[in-house]
Design a protein around this motif. Sequence first.
Motif, short mmCIF file in Angstrom:
data_model
loop_
_atom_site.label_atom_id
_atom_site.label_comp_id
_atom_site.label_asym_id
_atom_site.label_seq_id
_atom_site.Cartn_x
_atom_site.Cartn_y
_atom_site.Cartn_z
N LEU A 162 0.83 -1.21 0.00
CA LEU A 162 0.00 0.00 0.00
C LEU A 162 0.86 1.26 0.00
O LEU A 162 0.44 2.31 -0.50
N ALA A 163 2.09 1.16 0.49
CA ALA A 163 2.99 2.31 0.48
C ALA A 163 3.34 2.73 -0.93
O ALA A 163 3.72 3.88 -1.18
N TYR A 164 3.22 1.79 -1.89
CA TYR A 164 3.48 2.10 -3.29
C TYR A 164 2.18 2.25 -4.08
O TYR A 164 2.11 3.04 -5.03
N ALA A 165 1.14 1.49 -3.71
CA ALA A 165 -0.14 1.58 -4.42
C ALA A 165 -0.86 2.89 -4.11
O ALA A 165 -1.56 3.45 -4.95
N GLY A 166 -0.74 3.36 -2.86
CA GLY A 166 -1.30 4.65 -2.49
C GLY A 166 -2.76 4.63 -2.07
O GLY A 166 -3.19 5.46 -1.27
N LYS A 167 -3.54 3.71 -2.61
CA LYS A 167 -4.96 3.59 -2.25
C LYS A 167 -5.31 2.11 -2.15
O LYS A 167 -4.77 1.28 -2.88
N THR A 168 -6.24 1.77 -1.27
CA THR A 168 -6.68 0.39 -1.15
C THR A 168 -7.55 0.02 -2.35
O THR A 168 -8.14 0.90 -3.00
N SER A 169 -7.66 -1.26 -2.60
CA SER A 169 -8.55 -1.72 -3.66
C SER A 169 -10.00 -1.33 -3.37
O SER A 169 -10.75 -0.95 -4.27
N LEU A 199 -6.77 -1.87 -10.21
CA LEU A 199 -7.97 -1.81 -9.37
C LEU A 199 -7.86 -2.72 -8.16
O LEU A 199 -8.28 -2.37 -7.06
N THR A 200 -7.29 -3.89 -8.33
CA THR A 200 -7.22 -4.89 -7.26
C THR A 200 -5.96 -4.79 -6.41
O THR A 200 -5.85 -5.46 -5.37
N ASN A 201 -4.98 -3.98 -6.86
CA ASN A 201 -3.66 -3.92 -6.21
C ASN A 201 -2.96 -5.27 -6.23
O ASN A 201 -2.15 -5.58 -5.35
N LEU A 202 -3.27 -6.08 -7.24
CA LEU A 202 -2.63 -7.38 -7.40
C LEU A 202 -1.73 -7.37 -8.63
O LEU A 202 -2.02 -6.71 -9.62
#
Length: 586
Positions: A162-169, A199-202
């Motif tokens: 999440l530190a790189y994605a910035g937002k949760t799915s 979208l899924t952070n996967l």
Amino acid sequence: MKETDSRVENLRRILEERGFDAYFVSGSDPHQGEYVAPRWRTRYFISGFSGSAGQVLVTRKDAVLWTDSRYFIQAEKEIGGTCFTMLKQETDDPDMVDWIKSNLGRGARIAVEDSEISISAFENLEKKLGTDAVLVPVSGIMDEIWKARPGVPETPVVVMDLAYAGKTSGDKIASVRKALEEKGCSWTFMASLDDIAWLTNLRADDIMYNPVFYSYFFISMDRAVLFTSKRRFEGLDLADLPFEVMDYDQVCDVVSSLACGKGYYNPERIVMTFKGIMDGNPCSTGADLTTLMKARKNVLEMEGMRKAHFEDAVAFVNFLAHLDTSGKTDELEIERRLEDERRRRPLFLGPSFATIAGFRENGAMCHYRALEDDFKVVEGNGLLVLDSGGQYECGTTDITRTLLFGEAGEEEKRDYTLVLKGHLALAFQRFIKGTRGVQLDVLAKQFLWQSGQSFFHGTGHGVGCRLNVHEGPMRISSALIDVPLEEGMVISDEPGLYKEGRYGIRIENLLAVKDDVETEFGRFMSFEVLTLVPYEKKLIDTRYLSDIEINAINSYHKWVYEELKDHVDEDALPYLENATSPIVRK
């Protein structure tokens, strides 16, 4: 008989049995991505052409490949000696529609796999053919020929930090639902693999270099369903995900039952397999709702992209410092040594695309690839185009440098400097908010045009964050793409020049669009340069540069030095100092 010819003969037998006059191969997959898994490399399987763009048409007596200027030389070589003929797109050669009208009888029946052509592409082709031919969606013809066809990949998924994605799915899904409400729609169906990964952070490894996985996604106001193999999630608790997971092959039945009310989908990404479902509901169409969200990197995504480019620059400078440009090596060894340096970086995951290392005339082929049984020795005088990139845990990189081996000729120096001038002109341009990429394209071409030269690939493509190295919807090119450049978009700046049989030149940095200044005339944007690797100073001819351009190069090199001097290998520091020392007018 060559294997390609044998496959074509088998295909012709099926066409005759089923009453078809031709079979069209789009070369794509059920998700209409630029790159596909081995299962859907149908264009390569039937023709032997390995490029990423092209159309194939097999009739009962002809076999034709259409491709663009990036692949003319490669395609001619790969299909040589087979039953295939190459026709060149965007030239005086007839395009596929004109060829069909001239060579097939009126009312000819042309088969195309329903799972490999989008609704939009099918309808557009159908409209162009008019009454001259009938386009028929079919299923399974290629399976009859391709007995050992690979299956759908099922590589394990990993959750992006999440530190790189910035937002949760969950937050992203909520944003999609808000966008649906604004459009007056109650559901959307997605097939774009990089959109679904975002979208899924996967992330996964179903397609080489692209950290995506084969899947579909359905979102309504009360359901969010990911369709993919559950075997991917070993070690992960599905209950922790903000969406349901159902098997990939359940998608048609489940979406048919869930789609109720007004829907929204992208007809350029949804294939003909789903046309009946989409037609069964009132629908609005357009780009996937996530596409602009994904393109506009959030604060943490941008931090990750900067970190990825820093890591990449350390590796690249260490590589350059140990590269003997006066000795003897080869294209493959250069590719391997650069990747070895990247693998020393703790966040590196793998290349972001197949490296291009083209020496002399090979550098004139935009998408050249050295192979184990076909590569060039690098020795003596010449230019080498080195286009490569990395996937890092925090972001994606893409960089091109043209390197000099031995001594350069005056024409090579002039051409390099003209390309560099265009590269700089784009990078340092301020532009009013709402500007499209097509409005900036000439900045990178102006100096080449003035010398009676040009290049014919795009000047800039979007880049994802630990995603595909080619990302839409924005571009900088001559194409009339009506997408403004917005804050957070990351785009390449890569003008080039290619002289067939002699040499190629390309210089590429990645840029991030940023908010700049507001005046009485409106809000202005500019670019932040992300790439931190020196230019090839030995190829710069200051006679063609203005004082402003010389200062821009020196400022860039000073920044590169200050950022990297404490992080490159100790024995790489002398190279870095020399490569970034100021240039002066001669």
